[in-house]
Design a protein around this motif. Structure first.
Motif, PDB file in Angstrom:
ATOM      1  N   ILE A 160       0.882  -1.167   0.000  1.00 27.76           N
ATOM      2  CA  ILE A 160       0.000   0.000   0.000  1.00 27.76           C
ATOM      3  C   ILE A 160       0.917   1.213   0.000  1.00 27.76           C
ATOM      4  O   ILE A 160       1.573   1.515   0.989  1.00 27.76           O
ATOM      5  N   GLY A 161       0.994   1.872  -1.128  1.00 31.92           N
ATOM      6  CA  GLY A 161       1.876   3.027  -1.255  1.00 31.92           C
ATOM      7  C   GLY A 161       3.270   2.625  -1.685  1.00 31.92           C
ATOM      8  O   GLY A 161       3.444   1.551  -2.250  1.00 31.92           O
ATOM      9  N   PRO A 162       4.256   3.496  -1.437  1.00 36.26           N
ATOM     10  CA  PRO A 162       4.153   4.752  -0.684  1.00 36.26           C
ATOM     11  C   PRO A 162       3.486   5.862  -1.486  1.00 36.26           C
ATOM     12  O   PRO A 162       3.384   5.780  -2.708  1.00 36.26           O
ATOM     13  N   ALA A 163       3.065   6.902  -0.773  1.00 36.80           N
ATOM     14  CA  ALA A 163       2.473   8.060  -1.419  1.00 36.80           C
ATOM     15  C   ALA A 163       3.570   9.073  -1.734  1.00 36.80           C
ATOM     16  O   ALA A 163       4.697   8.941  -1.269  1.00 36.80           O
ATOM     17  N   GLU A 164       3.191  10.049  -2.539  1.00 35.84           N
ATOM     18  CA  GLU A 164       4.140  11.123  -2.855  1.00 35.84           C
ATOM     19  C   GLU A 164       3.842  12.335  -2.001  1.00 35.84           C
ATOM     20  O   GLU A 164       2.707  12.527  -1.591  1.00 35.84           O
ATOM     21  N   GLY A 165       4.834  13.154  -1.775  1.00 37.59           N
ATOM     22  CA  GLY A 165       4.564  14.411  -1.073  1.00 37.59           C
ATOM     23  C   GLY A 165       5.729  14.824  -0.216  1.00 37.59           C
ATOM     24  O   GLY A 165       6.857  14.336  -0.385  1.00 37.59           O
ATOM     25  N   ASP A 166       5.455  15.738   0.724  1.00 40.55           N
ATOM     26  CA  ASP A 166       6.502  16.245   1.620  1.00 40.55           C
ATOM     27  C   ASP A 166       6.967  15.125   2.524  1.00 40.55           C
ATOM     28  O   ASP A 166       6.170  14.355   3.028  1.00 40.55           O
ATOM     29  N   GLN A 167       8.273  15.072   2.741  1.00 47.27           N
ATOM     30  CA  GLN A 167       8.813  14.047   3.614  1.00 47.27           C
ATOM     31  C   GLN A 167       9.409  14.679   4.865  1.00 47.27           C
ATOM     32  O   GLN A 167       9.780  15.866   4.853  1.00 47.27           O
ATOM     33  N   ALA A 168       9.493  13.849   5.909  1.00 48.46           N
ATOM     34  CA  ALA A 168      10.019  14.358   7.182  1.00 48.46           C
ATOM     35  C   ALA A 168      11.438  14.900   7.008  1.00 48.46           C
ATOM     36  O   ALA A 168      11.854  15.820   7.701  1.00 48.46           O
ATOM     37  N   CYS A 169      12.180  14.334   6.038  1.00 50.00           N
ATOM     38  CA  CYS A 169      13.558  14.758   5.829  1.00 50.00           C
ATOM     39  C   CYS A 169      13.645  16.075   5.056  1.00 50.00           C
ATOM     40  O   CYS A 169      14.737  16.542   4.739  1.00 50.00           O
ATOM     41  N   GLY A 170      12.503  16.662   4.714  1.00 52.47           N
ATOM     42  CA  GLY A 170      12.506  17.943   4.014  1.00 52.47           C
ATOM     43  C   GLY A 170      12.457  17.793   2.506  1.00 52.47           C
ATOM     44  O   GLY A 170      12.371  18.773   1.778  1.00 52.47           O
ATOM     45  N   GLU A 171      12.534  16.552   2.021  1.00 51.07           N
ATOM     46  CA  GLU A 171      12.488  16.351   0.572  1.00 51.07           C
ATOM     47  C   GLU A 171      11.054  16.114   0.114  1.00 51.07           C
ATOM     48  O   GLU A 171      10.154  15.928   0.926  1.00 51.07           O
ATOM     49  N   VAL A 172      10.865  16.112  -1.202  1.00 50.72           N
ATOM     50  CA  VAL A 172       9.533  15.869  -1.743  1.00 50.72           C
ATOM     51  C   VAL A 172       9.640  14.742  -2.754  1.00 50.72           C
ATOM     52  O   VAL A 172      10.540  14.753  -3.593  1.00 50.72           O
ATOM     53  N   GLY A 173       8.768  13.757  -2.661  1.00 45.40           N
ATOM     54  CA  GLY A 173       8.808  12.660  -3.629  1.00 45.40           C
ATOM     55  C   GLY A 173       8.072  11.453  -3.105  1.00 45.40           C
ATOM     56  O   GLY A 173       7.349  11.536  -2.103  1.00 45.40           O
ATOM     57  N   ALA A 174       8.268  10.303  -3.786  1.00 43.90           N
ATOM     58  CA  ALA A 174       7.573   9.069  -3.398  1.00 43.90           C
ATOM     59  C   ALA A 174       8.296   8.453  -2.209  1.00 43.90           C
ATOM     60  O   ALA A 174       9.509   8.234  -2.267  1.00 43.90           O
ATOM     61  N   GLY A 175       7.579   8.163  -1.153  1.00 46.36           N
ATOM     62  CA  GLY A 175       8.189   7.554   0.020  1.00 46.36           C
ATOM     63  C   GLY A 175       7.386   7.801   1.284  1.00 46.36           C
ATOM     64  O   GLY A 175       7.654   7.215   2.322  1.00 46.36           O
ATOM     65  N   ARG A 176       6.389   8.685   1.169  1.00 47.06           N
ATOM     66  CA  ARG A 176       5.539   8.976   2.340  1.00 47.06           C
ATOM     67  C   ARG A 176       4.634   7.792   2.660  1.00 47.06           C
ATOM     68  O   ARG A 176       4.156   7.107   1.760  1.00 47.06           O
ATOM     69  N   LEU A 177       4.359   7.642   3.940  1.00 46.83           N
ATOM     70  CA  LEU A 177       3.374   6.627   4.331  1.00 46.83           C
ATOM     71  C   LEU A 177       2.006   7.059   3.805  1.00 46.83           C
ATOM     72  O   LEU A 177       1.629   8.225   3.914  1.00 46.83           O
ATOM     73  N   VAL A 178       1.282   6.116   3.236  1.00 43.27           N
ATOM     74  CA  VAL A 178      -0.111   6.397   2.844  1.00 43.27           C
ATOM     75  C   VAL A 178      -0.887   6.706   4.131  1.00 43.27           C
ATOM     76  O   VAL A 178      -0.596   6.143   5.184  1.00 43.27           O
ATOM     77  N   GLU A 179      -1.832   7.636   4.043  1.00 41.80           N
ATOM     78  CA  GLU A 179      -2.561   8.047   5.245  1.00 41.80           C
ATOM     79  C   GLU A 179      -3.282   6.855   5.896  1.00 41.80           C
ATOM     80  O   GLU A 179      -3.793   5.975   5.180  1.00 41.80           O
ATOM     81  N   PRO A 180      -3.342   6.828   7.228  1.00 40.11           N
ATOM     82  CA  PRO A 180      -3.930   5.675   7.927  1.00 40.11           C
ATOM     83  C   PRO A 180      -5.315   5.266   7.422  1.00 40.11           C
ATOM     84  O   PRO A 180      -5.580   4.072   7.243  1.00 40.11           O
ATOM     85  N   ASP A 181      -6.210   6.225   7.145  1.00 42.42           N
ATOM     86  CA  ASP A 181      -7.554   5.812   6.701  1.00 42.42           C
ATOM     87  C   ASP A 181      -7.496   5.121   5.343  1.00 42.42           C
ATOM     88  O   ASP A 181      -8.251   4.185   5.068  1.00 42.42           O
ATOM     89  N   GLN A 182      -6.545   5.560   4.498  1.00 42.52           N
ATOM     90  CA  GLN A 182      -6.428   4.914   3.180  1.00 42.52           C
ATOM     91  C   GLN A 182      -5.803   3.527   3.296  1.00 42.52           C
ATOM     92  O   GLN A 182      -6.126   2.626   2.520  1.00 42.52           O
TER      93      GLN A 182
END
Ligand code: CTP
Length: 411
Positions: A160-182
């Protein structure tokens, strides 16, 4: 939506499921607590296992309080082993869900290692395994991680995922956890096989080739993978599936009836000929909008500096299906857009008389044409749902869950 907060009269989507929630060590580990709550909302029993590095990010007390069960993190905890041995725990689970799944856990699972409690449980369990990866985008894109993921997917592990977007490390791209409800919505969708039992689904897939002469044609870059994945996902939900396929060299999904065609006109004839008795039509094919006015019987010889080819509009199969007297209850179109996705997709929804349209942004790298991955924004008259970036089979499963919701009259 596959995810519904459970009211008194609703049936919970994960009733009877015993989920082993593995939490590994990443910034997103705190989100696993929300996943746990939502799994419980859906009626699942949950037990939590944390890796040693997860304990650096979040304490076990939260999970213990929420799950009302001891949280385990070591193979060598004698008291815990005495209460429920790890083999017993592996047998107890009807599903293992790892949130977040770090690059390290993915690597260890791909190798089949058993060097901590979580990896041992994954190896010792016959329960289906689902991973929600989360990591820095470069780690995710690294060939080592991608090879590990491919190994796991080939073994039937669900991602499931990963999703794209802002990352904790300050970067932007694919690697974010998909939101819990999804994450939970996706799990509910895959835990309810048979939702389309008794339904008949017609899918078009692939490109069309419009012949100019015996050696040349006008084609397009559609690989057919998305449409084939949609057919497989519909079949997995119990539907009887007919797949009208343009010229592609893909294996027919198990249990799916396939009709091969080449030109748009042939695809139209096959689709309209099959329409009667179908409950759903999904037009995933990239049908040529124009075809040569004439196909020359002999190879055209070159002459002159320029050459004009007369093209004529092909019939819009999707619009014809939507306006047909034998119109299926649900007609779903696809839209490949490079800009103003929602506006163009909604315009197509309206103009062609569709019930639903699945749009993808083909201008984004790593999704759509000639790719193994996709992401979709799905629109219907009074709704929208974004299906995050994932493998085409994963995205197709989420899309078919939405289709099943719509057929059941949901929003
Ligand atoms: N479609 C079809 N028959 C055609 C053309 C397209 O059934 N002759 C279907 C496709 O299967 C897809 C949808 O229509 O479900 C795509 O819509 P279309 O208007 O063709 O999209 P674009 O080609 O992207 O449109 P435009 O050129 O207007 O951007």
């Amino acid at each position: 939506m596959p995810f519904t907060r459970v009211g008194k009269t609703q049936v919970a989507g994960l009733e009877g499921q015993r989920i082993l929630l593995g939490v590994s060590g990443g910034i997103a580990a705190y989100k696993a607590a929300e996943v746990l709550r939502r799994l419980q909302d859906e009626g699942a029993q949950v037990r939590v296992v944390m890796t040693a590095s997860a304990l650096h990010f979040v304490g076990p007390t939260t999970f213990q309080a929420l799950s009302r069960q001891p949280v385990r993190s070591s193979l060598w905890d004698e008291a815990a082993e005495a209460a429920m041995g790890h083999i017993e725990l592996a047998r107890w689970a009807t599903r293992i869900l790892v949130v977040p799944a770090t690059a390290n856990v993915i690597a260890r699972l791909a190798q089949g290692r058993a060097n901590d409690l979580l990896s041992t449980l994954c190896l010792a369990s016959e329960a289906p395994l689902t991973l929600a990866p989360a990591m820095n985008r470069v780690m995710w894109a690294h060939p080592a991680t991608q090879a590990n993921v491919a190994t796991l997917v080939a073994r039937g592990v669900e991602l499931i995922g990963p999703a794209e977007g802002d990352q904790a490390c300050g970067e932007v791209g694919a690697g974010r956890l998909v939101e819990p409800d999804q994450i939970v919505a996706a799990l509910v969708a895959s835990a309810r096989p048979g939702r389309l039992a008794g339904k008949r689904v017609l899918v078009s897939a692939g490109p069309t080739f419009e012949d100019i002469d015996p050696v040349r044609f006008i084609g397009n870059r559609s690989s057919g993978k998305m449409g084939f994945a949609v057919a497989a996902a519909a079949r997995a939900l119990g539907a009887e599936v007919t797949l009208v396929a343009g010229p592609v060299s893909l294996a027919t999904p198990a249990g799916v009836r396939r009709i091969d065609v080449r030109r748009a006109a042939q695809m139209r004839d096959a689709v309209l000929g099959e329409l009667a008795g179908h409950d759903v039509y999904l037009g995933a094919a990239a049908v040529a909008d124009y075809a040569p006015a004439r196909t020359m019987p002999q190879k055209i010889k070159k002459s002159g500096e320029t050459m004009a080819l007369e093209l004529v509009r092909t019939a819009d199969i999707l619009a014809e299906v939507a306006a047909h007297p034998q119109r299926p209850a649900l007609v779903v179109g696809f839209a490949a857009e490079t800009q103003d996705m929602e506006a163009y997709a909604r315009d197509k929804l309206q103009r062609k008389g569709l019930d639903m349209i699945a749009a993808n942004d083909v201008a984004r790298a790593g999704q759509g044409f000639e790719c193994d991955d996709n992401a979709l924004s799905v629109f219907w008259h009074d709704g929208r749902r974004d299906i995050p970036h994932g493998s085409k089979p994963r995205v197709a499963r989420d899309l078919m869950a939405l289709v099943a919701d719509r057929l059941e009259g949901g929003k």
